[in-house]
Design an enzyme around this catalytic site. Structure first.
Site, PDB file in Angstrom:
ATOM      1  N   ARG A  88       0.818  -1.207   0.000  1.00  0.00           N
ATOM      2  CA  ARG A  88       0.000   0.000   0.000  1.00  0.00           C
ATOM      3  C   ARG A  88       0.857   1.265   0.000  1.00  0.00           C
ATOM      4  NH1 ARG A  88      -5.330  -1.612   1.084  1.00  0.00           N
ATOM      5  NH2 ARG A  88      -6.656   0.107   1.708  1.00  0.00           N
ATOM      6  N   ARG A 122     -21.369   0.682  -1.058  1.00  0.00           N
ATOM      7  CA  ARG A 122     -20.928  -0.719  -0.904  1.00  0.00           C
ATOM      8  C   ARG A 122     -21.595  -1.362   0.325  1.00  0.00           C
ATOM      9  NH1 ARG A 122     -14.660  -2.071  -0.886  1.00  0.00           N
ATOM     10  NH2 ARG A 122     -14.550  -0.493   0.739  1.00  0.00           N
TER      11      ARG A 122
HETATM   12  P1  ADP Z   1     -12.132  -2.500  -3.546  1.00  0.00           P
HETATM   13  O1  ADP Z   1     -11.879  -3.904  -3.038  1.00  0.00           O
HETATM   14  O2  ADP Z   1     -11.178  -2.098  -4.631  1.00  0.00           O
HETATM   15  O3  ADP Z   1     -12.182  -1.478  -2.440  1.00  0.00           O
HETATM   16  P2  ADP Z   1     -14.795  -3.533  -4.193  1.00  0.00           P
HETATM   17  O4  ADP Z   1     -14.487  -4.729  -5.027  1.00  0.00           O
HETATM   18  O5  ADP Z   1     -15.275  -3.775  -2.802  1.00  0.00           O
HETATM   19  O6  ADP Z   1     -13.559  -2.485  -4.216  1.00  0.00           O
HETATM   20  O7  ADP Z   1     -15.886  -2.668  -5.004  1.00  0.00           O
HETATM   21  C1  ADP Z   1     -16.391  -1.439  -4.461  1.00  0.00           C
HETATM   22  C2  ADP Z   1     -17.882  -1.330  -4.771  1.00  0.00           C
HETATM   23  O8  ADP Z   1     -18.066  -1.206  -6.181  1.00  0.00           O
HETATM   24  C3  ADP Z   1     -18.709  -2.546  -4.328  1.00  0.00           C
HETATM   25  O9  ADP Z   1     -19.960  -2.082  -3.876  1.00  0.00           O
HETATM   26  C4  ADP Z   1     -18.831  -3.392  -5.605  1.00  0.00           C
HETATM   27  O10 ADP Z   1     -20.018  -4.163  -5.602  1.00  0.00           O
HETATM   28  C5  ADP Z   1     -18.855  -2.299  -6.683  1.00  0.00           C
HETATM   29  N1  ADP Z   1     -18.212  -2.716  -7.941  1.00  0.00           N
HETATM   30  C6  ADP Z   1     -17.085  -3.468  -8.090  1.00  0.00           C
HETATM   31  N2  ADP Z   1     -16.776  -3.622  -9.398  1.00  0.00           N
HETATM   32  C7  ADP Z   1     -17.711  -2.938 -10.097  1.00  0.00           C
HETATM   33  C8  ADP Z   1     -17.954  -2.699 -11.502  1.00  0.00           C
HETATM   34  N3  ADP Z   1     -17.135  -3.200 -12.448  1.00  0.00           N
HETATM   35  N4  ADP Z   1     -19.004  -1.931 -11.845  1.00  0.00           N
HETATM   36  C9  ADP Z   1     -19.827  -1.414 -10.901  1.00  0.00           C
HETATM   37  N5  ADP Z   1     -19.680  -1.600  -9.570  1.00  0.00           N
HETATM   38  C10 ADP Z   1     -18.631  -2.356  -9.166  1.00  0.00           C
HETATM   39  P1  AMP Z   2      -9.212  -2.231   2.450  1.00  0.00           P
HETATM   40  O1  AMP Z   2     -10.076  -3.312   2.983  1.00  0.00           O
HETATM   41  O2  AMP Z   2      -8.137  -2.722   1.525  1.00  0.00           O
HETATM   42  O3  AMP Z   2     -10.001  -1.066   1.888  1.00  0.00           O
HETATM   43  O4  AMP Z   2      -8.406  -1.648   3.721  1.00  0.00           O
HETATM   44  C1  AMP Z   2      -9.094  -1.050   4.816  1.00  0.00           C
HETATM   45  C2  AMP Z   2      -8.090  -0.346   5.712  1.00  0.00           C
HETATM   46  O5  AMP Z   2      -7.161  -1.303   6.273  1.00  0.00           O
HETATM   47  C3  AMP Z   2      -7.207   0.707   5.030  1.00  0.00           C
HETATM   48  O6  AMP Z   2      -7.835   1.976   4.937  1.00  0.00           O
HETATM   49  C4  AMP Z   2      -5.996   0.725   5.965  1.00  0.00           C
HETATM   50  O7  AMP Z   2      -6.270   1.464   7.145  1.00  0.00           O
HETATM   51  C5  AMP Z   2      -5.866  -0.746   6.378  1.00  0.00           C
HETATM   52  N1  AMP Z   2      -4.956  -1.476   5.466  1.00  0.00           N
HETATM   53  C6  AMP Z   2      -5.285  -2.459   4.593  1.00  0.00           C
HETATM   54  N2  AMP Z   2      -4.200  -2.897   3.936  1.00  0.00           N
HETATM   55  C7  AMP Z   2      -3.158  -2.152   4.392  1.00  0.00           C
HETATM   56  C8  AMP Z   2      -1.763  -2.099   4.096  1.00  0.00           C
HETATM   57  N3  AMP Z   2      -1.209  -2.894   3.174  1.00  0.00           N
HETATM   58  N4  AMP Z   2      -0.991  -1.197   4.766  1.00  0.00           N
HETATM   59  C9  AMP Z   2      -1.516  -0.398   5.700  1.00  0.00           C
HETATM   60  N5  AMP Z   2      -2.826  -0.377   6.022  1.00  0.00           N
HETATM   61  C10 AMP Z   2      -3.641  -1.248   5.383  1.00  0.00           C
END
Ligand code: ADP
Ligand code: AMP
Length: 206
Positions: A88, A122
């Protein structure tokens, strides 16, 4: 196969990781999920992580790097793994280079102004961890896949999302350039249907 997924919060990493993990039979390792499990179980790591996650900041590198180092040594990673949310920042990427060699980095790119809506809409299943979006499921409160309870992540509220997006720009976006210089980066357009994004990723991974 050892793969890293990069992309801003909300880009679709978790959604795609679930599909890729199933297709290639490799574990989906989400550092965010590991921290959230530790928070739920009130472990020492969870107590430290919560104070950063609640503010939208990164958990300190030394905690995160040790956690990943230990996780990828587990038996289920023998044939590879998919890392979602790590590295990250550049310090994590450099440390990671020193303890394992990866095959590909997939950077899922979507226009920045779409991320706020992706994140605030989400909903995550408390049982199977799958992500859904209110644009598709409306006010449904049970998981369409497993019947578990759908929840909203505390850090998906607008003020914390804004902070997380700033942290992404400052600390995580440089990781893409880092892997580009190492010849490992593949950029994928995440602003299209979930199945299309998946098809493009499969084309890259083979
Ligand atoms: P990240 O893991 O990168 O934070 P997520 O996979 O959880 O993102 O996706 C964030 C939100 O966007 C979720 O609510 C998911 O259902 C939605 N989402 C993911 N991919 C798409 C897509 N291709 N088009 C529209 N919505 C999406
Ligand atoms: P995510 O589920 O990937 O959106 O991560 C949620 C939160 O967890 C982030 O906003 C950070 O606070 C922490 N986190 C997840 N992965 C990392 C990483 N590789 N380094 C530091 N913090 C992390």
């Amino acid at each position: 196969m050892k793969v890293v997924f990069l992309g801003a919060p909300g880009a679709g990493k978790g959604t795609q990781a679930a599909l890729v993990s199933k297709r290639y039979n490799i574990p989906h390792i989400s550092t965010g999920d590991i921290f959230r499990q530790n928070i739920n179980n009130k472990t020492p790591i969870g107590i430290v992580a919560k104070s950063y996650i609640d503010k939208g900041q990164l958990v300190p590198d030394e905690v995160t790097i040790e956690l990943v180092k230990g996780r990828i040594l587990q038996d289920d990673c023998k044939n590879g793994y998919l890392l979602d949310g790590f590295p990250r920042d550049v310090a994590q990427a450099e440390a990671f280079l020193s303890f394992d060699k990866i095959d590909a980095v997939i950077d899922i790119v979507i226009p920045f102004d779409k991320l706020m809506r992706r994140l605030t809409g989400r909903r995550v299943c408390a049982s199977c961890r799958e992500s859904f979006h209110v644009d598709f499921i409306g006010s449904l409160q049970v998981c369409p896949k497993c019947g578990g309870t759908l929840t909203q992540r505390a850090d998906d509220r607008p003020d914390t999302v804004a902070k997380r997006l700033d942290v992404y720009t400052e600390q995580t976006a440089p990781v893409s350039r880092f892997y580009e210089e190492h010849g490992l980066l593949h950029r994928i357009n995440g602003d299209q249907a979930i199945e299309k994004v998946f098809d493009e990723i499969v084309k890259v991974l083979g």
